[in-house]
Enzyme design. Structure first.
Site, PDB file in Angstrom:
ATOM      1  N   ASP A   1      22.006 -59.316  23.046  1.00 55.11           N
ATOM      2  CA  ASP A   1      21.814 -60.595  22.379  1.00 55.11           C
ATOM      3  C   ASP A   1      20.905 -60.382  21.177  1.00 55.11           C
ATOM      4  O   ASP A   1      19.768 -59.918  21.322  1.00 55.11           O
ATOM      5  CB  ASP A   1      21.185 -61.588  23.362  1.00 55.11           C
TER       6      ASP A   1
ATOM      7  N   ASP B   1      26.810 -63.452  18.105  1.00 53.29           N
ATOM      8  CA  ASP B   1      25.673 -62.530  18.128  1.00 53.29           C
ATOM      9  C   ASP B   1      25.345 -61.991  19.521  1.00 53.29           C
ATOM     10  O   ASP B   1      24.303 -61.373  19.709  1.00 53.29           O
ATOM     11  CB  ASP B   1      24.435 -63.206  17.537  1.00 53.29           C
ATOM     12  N   GLU B   2      26.217 -62.212  20.506  1.00 53.62           N
ATOM     13  CA  GLU B   2      25.941 -61.681  21.837  1.00 53.62           C
ATOM     14  C   GLU B   2      27.241 -61.327  22.550  1.00 53.62           C
ATOM     15  O   GLU B   2      28.292 -61.915  22.282  1.00 53.62           O
ATOM     16  CB  GLU B   2      25.136 -62.666  22.681  1.00 53.62           C
TER      17      GLU B   2
END
Length: 224
Positions: free
Chosen positions: A48, A141-142
């Site tokens: 993350d 983003d993860e």
């Protein structure tokens, strides 16, 4: 003592016994060590990026480096994300902007640039896919990564591969990320939140039950 001999330095990637008290890497002196008895046996990870939108804005504008940054809408909008400097003031994602501004009057507020963030997210995803094709995105983003069977491919443990990946994200893309490593996705996601920013936490078989017993059910991803 066995876990100390199994230490991995997250800065220079040296493996071995740490030195001194408090423990530091015997090669570079860094305190950022991974010391876990199951480090070499676990292969399910959650990565993350740390305060992603704000981190990208700080990367692109060094003048913002030490300032509280909030990415979000107008006075009636909400906070998309904020940097850790702003979080110290109590600002949180999804908080109404008027409340965030009241808590952190000196904050620099930036409107979201989703095209830019998506482009950076694709760069991060490409680096993940260099490690394994088994990447399960959760957002830009993860993602979850399954590194089972990659030891022979990369010549190193999944934990070492992940430590290398985070350094690549920092050096090549210019943002930070946190890692959770465990034996299933749910615990990996829980672990990635434990030491943000730039964290690397492991939840193994040995401590998982006792760890969860002391925490609310809402801690688990997808519950609550």
């Amino acid at each position: 003592m066995a876990e100390h001999l199994n230490a991995l330095c997250r800065d220079c990637l040296t493996e071995g016994a740490p030195a001194g008290r408090p423990m530091r890497c015997g090669a570079c002196g860094s305190p950022r060590l991974i010391t876990h008895a199951e480090r070499k046996a676990l292969s399910i990870a959650h990565i993350d990026c740390d305060a992603f939108y704000a981190a990208v804005e700080k990367r692109d504008n060094p003048a913002l480096r030490d300032k509280p940054v909030i990415v979000g809408g107008g006075h009636r909008g909400v906070v998309s994300t904020c940097c850790y400097v702003a979080r110290v003031k109590g600002v949180r994602s999804a908080m109404p902007m008027f409340k965030a501004k009241a808590l952190c009057t000196e904050a620099v507020v930036i409107k979201p640039d989703m095209a830019k963030y998506s482009a950076v997210g694709r760069q991060v995803r490409a680096l993940m896919q260099d490690l394994t094709p088994l990447v399960e995105p959760l957002s830009i983003d993860e993602a979850f990564l399954d590194l089972s069977g990659t030891v022979r491919l990369h010549g190193m443990s999944p934990a070492m591969s992940l430590a290398r990946l985070v350094l690549r994200i920092e050096k090549e893309i210019g943002i930070g990320a946190s890692v959770g490593l465990s034996y299933n996705k749910y615990l990996a996601k829980v672990a990635s939140d434990l030491e943000k920013p730039r964290g690397f936490s492991i939840l193994g078989h040995a401590e998982a039950r006792a760890f969860l017993a002391e925490r609310p059910v809402s801690l688990i991803w997808g519950v609550g």
